[in-house]
Write a protein that holds these residues in place. Structure first.
Motif, PDB file in Angstrom:
ATOM      1  N   LEU A  82      38.942  37.310  44.587  1.00 49.87           N
ATOM      2  CA  LEU A  82      38.271  36.841  43.373  1.00 49.87           C
ATOM      3  C   LEU A  82      39.274  36.594  42.240  1.00 49.87           C
ATOM      4  O   LEU A  82      39.092  35.676  41.439  1.00 49.87           O
ATOM      5  N   ASP A  83      40.336  37.379  42.179  1.00 51.53           N
ATOM      6  CA  ASP A  83      41.390  37.121  41.195  1.00 51.53           C
ATOM      7  C   ASP A  83      42.078  35.784  41.495  1.00 51.53           C
ATOM      8  O   ASP A  83      42.370  35.005  40.590  1.00 51.53           O
ATOM      9  N   ILE A  84      42.323  35.513  42.768  1.00 51.63           N
ATOM     10  CA  ILE A  84      42.914  34.236  43.161  1.00 51.63           C
ATOM     11  C   ILE A  84      41.990  33.090  42.771  1.00 51.63           C
ATOM     12  O   ILE A  84      42.436  32.070  42.231  1.00 51.63           O
ATOM     13  N   ILE A  85      40.704  33.238  43.020  1.00 57.76           N
ATOM     14  CA  ILE A  85      39.736  32.192  42.657  1.00 57.76           C
ATOM     15  C   ILE A  85      39.761  31.955  41.152  1.00 57.76           C
ATOM     16  O   ILE A  85      39.731  30.807  40.698  1.00 57.76           O
ATOM     17  N   ALA A  86      39.832  33.020  40.365  1.00 60.13           N
ATOM     18  CA  ALA A  86      39.899  32.868  38.901  1.00 60.13           C
ATOM     19  C   ALA A  86      41.131  32.051  38.516  1.00 60.13           C
ATOM     20  O   ALA A  86      41.058  31.170  37.654  1.00 60.13           O
ATOM     21  N   PHE A  87      42.274  32.316  39.153  1.00 64.11           N
ATOM     22  CA  PHE A  87      43.471  31.538  38.869  1.00 64.11           C
ATOM     23  C   PHE A  87      43.306  30.092  39.333  1.00 64.11           C
ATOM     24  O   PHE A  87      43.671  29.164  38.614  1.00 64.11           O
TER      25      PHE A  87
END
Length: 98
Positions: A87-92
């Protein structure tokens, strides 16, 4: 397993902590950039770019499921990365400009 289900329930309900796009940038660089490009423009044939026309309009949970499962040359990340990291990757990925 129960903890993961609780976390996903909180995410769906909107009570989960916000994703960290700075951490996502680090993870993206280590896990994704070699195929999808540092700026989100694919460098490997068949890998999608991450502009709005290539699936970035999908909800986070749909993207999470896709990344977990993998597709074609992309490995499945379920069991390789925790959902929080994905989810952190998706936010980026959502910050990438084409």
């Amino acid at each position: 397993m129960m903890r993961r289900l609780l976390w996903l329930a909180l995410l769906v309900a909107g009570s989960a902590p916000a994703a960290d796009n700075l951490r996502g940038q680090q993870l993206y660089g280590a896990q994704c950039a070699m195929c999808h490009g540092a700026g989100g423009r694919a460098v490997m044939p068949g890998a999608p770019s991450f502009d709005r026309g290539n699936g970035m309009m999908r909800p986070d949970l749909a993207l999470l499921a896709s990344i977990r499962a993998g597709k074609n040359a992309m490995p499945a990340f379920q069991g390789r990365l925790p959902d929080r990291d994905i989810l952190d990757i998706i936010a980026f990925m959502r910050t990438l400009q084409q």
